[in-house]
Design an enzyme around this catalytic site. Structure first.
Site, mmCIF file in Angstrom:
data_model
loop_
_atom_site.group_PDB
_atom_site.id
_atom_site.type_symbol
_atom_site.label_atom_id
_atom_site.label_comp_id
_atom_site.label_asym_id
_atom_site.label_seq_id
_atom_site.Cartn_x
_atom_site.Cartn_y
_atom_site.Cartn_z
ATOM 1 N N ASN A 12 0.881 -1.168 0.000
ATOM 2 C CA ASN A 12 0.000 0.000 0.000
ATOM 3 C C ASN A 12 0.919 1.219 0.000
ATOM 4 O O ASN A 12 1.447 1.612 1.043
ATOM 5 C CB ASN A 12 -0.877 -0.054 1.254
ATOM 6 C CG ASN A 12 -1.854 1.098 1.322
ATOM 7 O OD1 ASN A 12 -1.795 2.030 0.528
ATOM 8 N ND2 ASN A 12 -2.744 1.055 2.293
ATOM 9 N N ARG A 97 -2.460 -2.084 -3.562
ATOM 10 C CA ARG A 97 -3.671 -1.292 -3.379
ATOM 11 C C ARG A 97 -3.583 -0.101 -4.321
ATOM 12 O O ARG A 97 -2.598 0.647 -4.304
ATOM 13 C CB ARG A 97 -3.762 -0.795 -1.945
ATOM 14 C CG ARG A 97 -4.951 0.103 -1.749
ATOM 15 C CD ARG A 97 -4.947 0.750 -0.390
ATOM 16 N NE ARG A 97 -6.131 1.573 -0.238
ATOM 17 C CZ ARG A 97 -6.178 2.690 0.462
ATOM 18 N NH1 ARG A 97 -5.107 3.126 1.089
ATOM 19 N NH2 ARG A 97 -7.293 3.371 0.541
ATOM 20 N N HIS A 186 -12.759 2.917 -0.206
ATOM 21 C CA HIS A 186 -12.802 1.870 0.840
ATOM 22 C C HIS A 186 -13.476 0.603 0.327
ATOM 23 O O HIS A 186 -13.974 -0.210 1.117
ATOM 24 C CB HIS A 186 -13.600 2.318 2.087
ATOM 25 C CG HIS A 186 -12.964 3.388 2.911
ATOM 26 N ND1 HIS A 186 -13.716 4.334 3.591
ATOM 27 C CD2 HIS A 186 -11.668 3.666 3.181
ATOM 28 C CE1 HIS A 186 -12.901 5.141 4.246
ATOM 29 N NE2 HIS A 186 -11.654 4.766 4.011
ATOM 30 N N ARG A 247 -12.009 15.362 7.641
ATOM 31 C CA ARG A 247 -12.792 15.813 6.480
ATOM 32 C C ARG A 247 -14.213 16.153 6.890
ATOM 33 O O ARG A 247 -14.807 15.465 7.724
ATOM 34 C CB ARG A 247 -12.855 14.721 5.411
ATOM 35 C CG ARG A 247 -11.523 14.330 4.821
ATOM 36 C CD ARG A 247 -11.725 13.406 3.615
ATOM 37 N NE ARG A 247 -10.470 12.839 3.174
ATOM 38 C CZ ARG A 247 -10.164 11.539 3.241
ATOM 39 N NH1 ARG A 247 -11.047 10.665 3.700
ATOM 40 N NH2 ARG A 247 -8.993 11.106 2.834
ATOM 41 N N GLU A 390 -8.323 -5.260 5.079
ATOM 42 C CA GLU A 390 -8.113 -4.914 3.671
ATOM 43 C C GLU A 390 -6.931 -5.675 3.076
ATOM 44 O O GLU A 390 -6.958 -6.057 1.920
ATOM 45 C CB GLU A 390 -7.922 -3.398 3.542
ATOM 46 C CG GLU A 390 -9.231 -2.655 3.789
ATOM 47 C CD GLU A 390 -9.046 -1.165 4.027
ATOM 48 O OE1 GLU A 390 -8.689 -0.800 5.165
ATOM 49 O OE2 GLU A 390 -9.262 -0.382 3.103
#
Ligand code: ADP
Length: 428
Positions: A12, A97, A186, A247, A390
């Protein structure tokens, strides 16, 4: 060589970091994991953790690591020191990823030059992420050009969204000219968790409708009907939707013109404000839910308001996705906040009894790394907590594709399970 190679390295790659895990897909176990951070700075750091039983202790390197090539070389050295080097014949593939796959990549994809060029073409819609992901891909391919390398896209799971959910209500020509639409992110987590939830309910993914709430530092919700995503809360970028650590999530787009016209801010400043200085951190100065709960318990009003705004947005999405799905079998919480913050789960579900939703206080308070149901027996809809994974999902998808390339068993483990069902042996 000991038969068919079963190890998968998951990478990743961020702009200044690389996270990695080495998994053995014969049983889904983790052999090693680590993180290189602050690449390109004087104070780079590599933290490596061997995970095999009886393996060596965690190690750390500090000092300048100039670029991604140097970072991957250092990772390869650490793995080699434990007999897990990238040159090992037991390494089956590398799974990357990749954040943005646009509309083209609806599935995990074996990487070749054409795929790289397409990921590059998507840079305008993922300016922060795709270039970093590409750095990792190019470096890993240079190191092992002979090895299958697979891109697993964060957006792929959401490509099943109908146009009614995926399109913004703006001028169609403008939207199409600039590829403006809702892609969602996601996806790897939503895919893994929705499938694991079906298993928890003793059903097949095709049989259940699930609302997944991935609440980490970034946060997103999705509505999954029979294993296919029909709506998700993130949009063109990860900014849309839920209140997150830093965010804002949903906001009137006119706020941005207002900030430009009235506050004299330019696009980059507004970008930073909404992505980095908003959400929980903007509301109360903290983005860690543990700290926020501690402050709430001490009577801190700003923290309490931040918590309430966070939960209010979550509840709105649960209601919206309930309506989108019509029938819901489970609402499932995952990622750092979703897995650990019992007060968030309790507050988000409170008052939804008429929808068949309730949380059992005792079950909800139990701390566990296992998938579990936290709703009372009588509740019509299950409320569940399912730890996301993940890396395992990326490894599973990568390995499945590698099996197909080799004409193998489609990445099914020795027990014939799709690897999403592989037992988790080590917590990430
Ligand atoms: P990401 O992968 O998006 O960086 P994670 O899924 O690891 O994030 O979630 C990180 C967040 O999880 C932290 O910012 C914190 O708010 C929350 N978190 C982690 N542990 C706990 C806990 N025990 N209680 C409440 N919140 C927690």
């Amino acid at each position: 060589m000991t038969g068919t190679p079963t190890r998968v390295l998951v990478l990743n790659s961020g702009s200044s970091s690389v996270k990695y895990q080495l998994l053995d897909m014969s049983d889904g176990s983790r052999l090693a994991q680590g993180l290189v951070e602050r690449i390109g700075e004087e104070t780079s750091r590599l933290a490596h953790t061997p995970l095999r039983a009886g393996g060596s202790a965690p190690r750390e390197r500090t000092g300048p690591i100039t670029d991604h090539a140097a970072a991957l070389k250092a990772v390869a050295e650490e793995l080699a020191a434990d007999g897990l080097g990238l040159d090992s014949p037991e390494l089956a593939a590398i799974g990357h990823r990749v954040v943005h796959g646009g509309l083209r990549f609806t599935e995990p994809t074996v990487i070749d030059e054409e795929v790289i060029a397409e990921i590059e073409r998507l840079v305008p819609v993922a300016p922060l992420h795709n270039p970093a992901n590409l750095l990792g891909i190019r470096t890993a391919r240079a190191m092992r050009p002979d090895l299958p390398q697979v891109a697993v896209f964060d957006t792929a799971f959401h490509t099943t969204m109908p146009e009614s959910a995926a399109r913004y209500a703006i001028d169609v020509e403008t939207a199409d000219a600039h590829r403006i639409r809702r892609y969602g992110f996601h996806g790897t987590s939503h895919a893994y968790v929705s499938r694991a939830t079906a298993k928890l309910l003793g059903k097949e993914p095709e049989e259940v409708n699930v609302i997944v709430l991935h609440l980490g530092n970034g946060a997103s919700a999705s509505a999954v009907r029979g294993g296919r995503c029909v709506d998700t809360s993130m949009g063109l970028t990860p900014l849309e939707g839920l209140v997150m650590g830093t965010r804002s999530g949903d906001i009137d787009p006119a706020v941005t013109f207002h900030l430009k016209r009235v506050a004299g801010m330019d696009a980059d400043e507004i970008d930073v404000l909404l992505n980095k200085k908003s959400g929980l951190v903007g509301l109360c100065g903290d983005n860690d839910m543990r700290e926020i709960r501690r402050r709430v318990d001490e009577g801190d009003e700003r923290a309490a308001l931040a918590f309430d705004i966070y939960v209010h947005r979550l509840k709105k999405y649960i209601g919206a996705y309930y309506a989108v799905l019509g029938r819901v079998d489970a609402v499932v919480f995952t990622a750092g906040v979703g897995e650990n913050a019992a007060p968030v789960r309790e507050a988000a579900i409170a008052g939804l009894e008429e929808l068949g939703l309730a949380v059992d206080a005792g079950l909800n308070a139990v701390r566990s790394g296992e998938p579990r149901i936290v709703s009372p027996e009588y509740a019509r809809v299950a409320v569940a907590v399912v730890p996301t994974d993940e890396e395992l999902e990326i490894a599973r998808q990568t390995f499945a594709l590698t099996g197909e390339i080799a004409g193998g068993d489609g990445g099914r483990g020795p027990d014939g399970n799709a690897a999403g069902e592989v037992t988790r042996t080590t917590n990430a």
